[in-house]
Write a protein that holds these residues in place. Sequence first.
Motif, PDB file in Angstrom:
ATOM      1  N   GLU A 231     -21.064  14.683  59.472  1.00 11.72           N
ATOM      2  CA  GLU A 231     -20.739  14.520  60.946  1.00 11.72           C
ATOM      3  C   GLU A 231     -21.196  13.460  61.591  1.00 11.72           C
ATOM      4  N   ASP A 232     -22.765  13.395  61.334  1.00 13.62           N
ATOM      5  CA  ASP A 232     -23.600  12.097  61.968  1.00 13.62           C
ATOM      6  C   ASP A 232     -22.956  10.975  61.161  1.00 13.62           C
TER       7      ASP A 232
ATOM      8  N   SER B 210     -26.613   9.214  71.389  1.00 15.15           N
ATOM      9  CA  SER B 210     -26.103  10.152  70.527  1.00 15.15           C
ATOM     10  C   SER B 210     -24.462   9.869  70.219  1.00 15.15           C
ATOM     11  N   ASN B 211     -23.963   9.802  71.416  1.00 15.98           N
ATOM     12  CA  ASN B 211     -22.309   9.597  71.142  1.00 15.98           C
ATOM     13  C   ASN B 211     -21.990   8.257  70.794  1.00 15.98           C
TER      14      ASN B 211
ATOM     15  N   ARG C  16     -19.370   9.658  62.494  1.00 15.83           N
ATOM     16  CA  ARG C  16     -19.392   9.427  64.029  1.00 15.83           C
ATOM     17  C   ARG C  16     -20.250   7.897  64.047  1.00 15.83           C
TER      18      ARG C  16
ATOM     19  N   HIS D  59     -19.020   3.302  74.437  1.00 11.71           N
ATOM     20  CA  HIS D  59     -18.661   2.077  73.714  1.00 11.71           C
ATOM     21  C   HIS D  59     -18.442   0.831  74.606  1.00 11.71           C
TER      22      HIS D  59
ATOM     23  N   ILE E  41     -17.686   5.404  62.723  1.00  8.75           N
ATOM     24  CA  ILE E  41     -16.496   5.175  63.365  1.00  8.75           C
ATOM     25  C   ILE E  41     -16.962   4.384  64.798  1.00  8.75           C
ATOM     26  N   ASN E  42     -18.227   4.674  65.302  1.00  7.66           N
ATOM     27  CA  ASN E  42     -18.538   4.018  66.465  1.00  7.66           C
ATOM     28  C   ASN E  42     -18.672   2.281  66.098  1.00  7.66           C
TER      29      ASN E  42
END
Length: 357
Positions: free
Chosen positions: A92-93, A300-301, A96, A219, A99-100
């Motif tokens: 998951e990390d 984080s996001n 993410r 983003h 993709i970021n």
Amino acid sequence: MITHDIRMSPQRSLLRRWFEPKSIKEMAPATAVIVYGLLILWAVFVLFPLYWLLITSFKLPADVNAGPVYLPWIDFTPSLHAWRELFVFDYEDTLRAYINSIIIALLATALCVTIGSMAAYALARIQYKPKFATIVLFVLCLVAMAVVVGRWGVDWRLSLAVALAVFFVLARAVGHHFKATLGNGDILFWMISQRILPPIVAVIPIYMMFQSIRLLDTHIAQILAYTVVNLPIVVWLMYDFFVTIPTDLDESAQLDGATRFTTFVEIILPLAKPGLAATTLLVLILCWNEYLLSLFLSTSNAQTMPILVAAMNAGERGILWWSMAVVIIVMIIPVVLMALVLQRFISKGILLGAVKG
């Protein structure tokens, strides 16, 4: 003397075969041995870190901590332990961050190349003579806006609108009293000089700016920051390609009724594909590997892959070399694929630059 010449002729013949090329298109054997030997040494120097990275990703923690081992199935038994740990337990990390990185790097590169190529074309084709006083006035208005936002907490949108309004009024009122102007060369030098400034000097103001407009850990913050930071490189590189394209093409297109933008998109850009491809790849690499800005602008996001790799240096279990190797391998795959896709354009761009030089 005749006997001496006869005895020396075989030696001269051997030297000639080794140090004289057979034709103008070929290297002499001795030269070829030296050149290819140096190329092989350089290839080993460049490729060995990648090989070490690859075999480390298949090592167990005990194999990594035991010391340097080089040959799989001989020095150690390969294992998918690190790959399983990353893609099964921590996927998951990793996903993410991956993709970021893709979103931020691709959008920042596209925006940077689009704006930068248009700016470079404008500098290559249009002679600008902005007044020095007008530029100083614009900078002072921006500084005043930043002070108002930072000191009194005024909404940045309102401050920006007021600052622009004040600038236009003052520029119209007092701008014609000043005669000193700048040229295209000054503008180009000013843009590329922005890369001279160490990023650490500007990262704190950038952080405070995005914090005040509530865009941290998004983003859009990193996309805008990466675009601004890499824009001078695009302008600098694309300017050199645009000036090599004859201006007769622009004039012919304008005689046929084409606008500047149409000429740029349909005529100039296709001719500048090699430079555009090389510049795009360079900017993509810079955006993909950006660490400092991502460290300050994300938590984080919007965390990217470089932050994920760096986080493996500060864990409670120590440095996870095996997991770090897997993440780095996954991280370099998109850049390698992009380089393979743009390879033929990049080769043309390098040759064009070499001919120009």
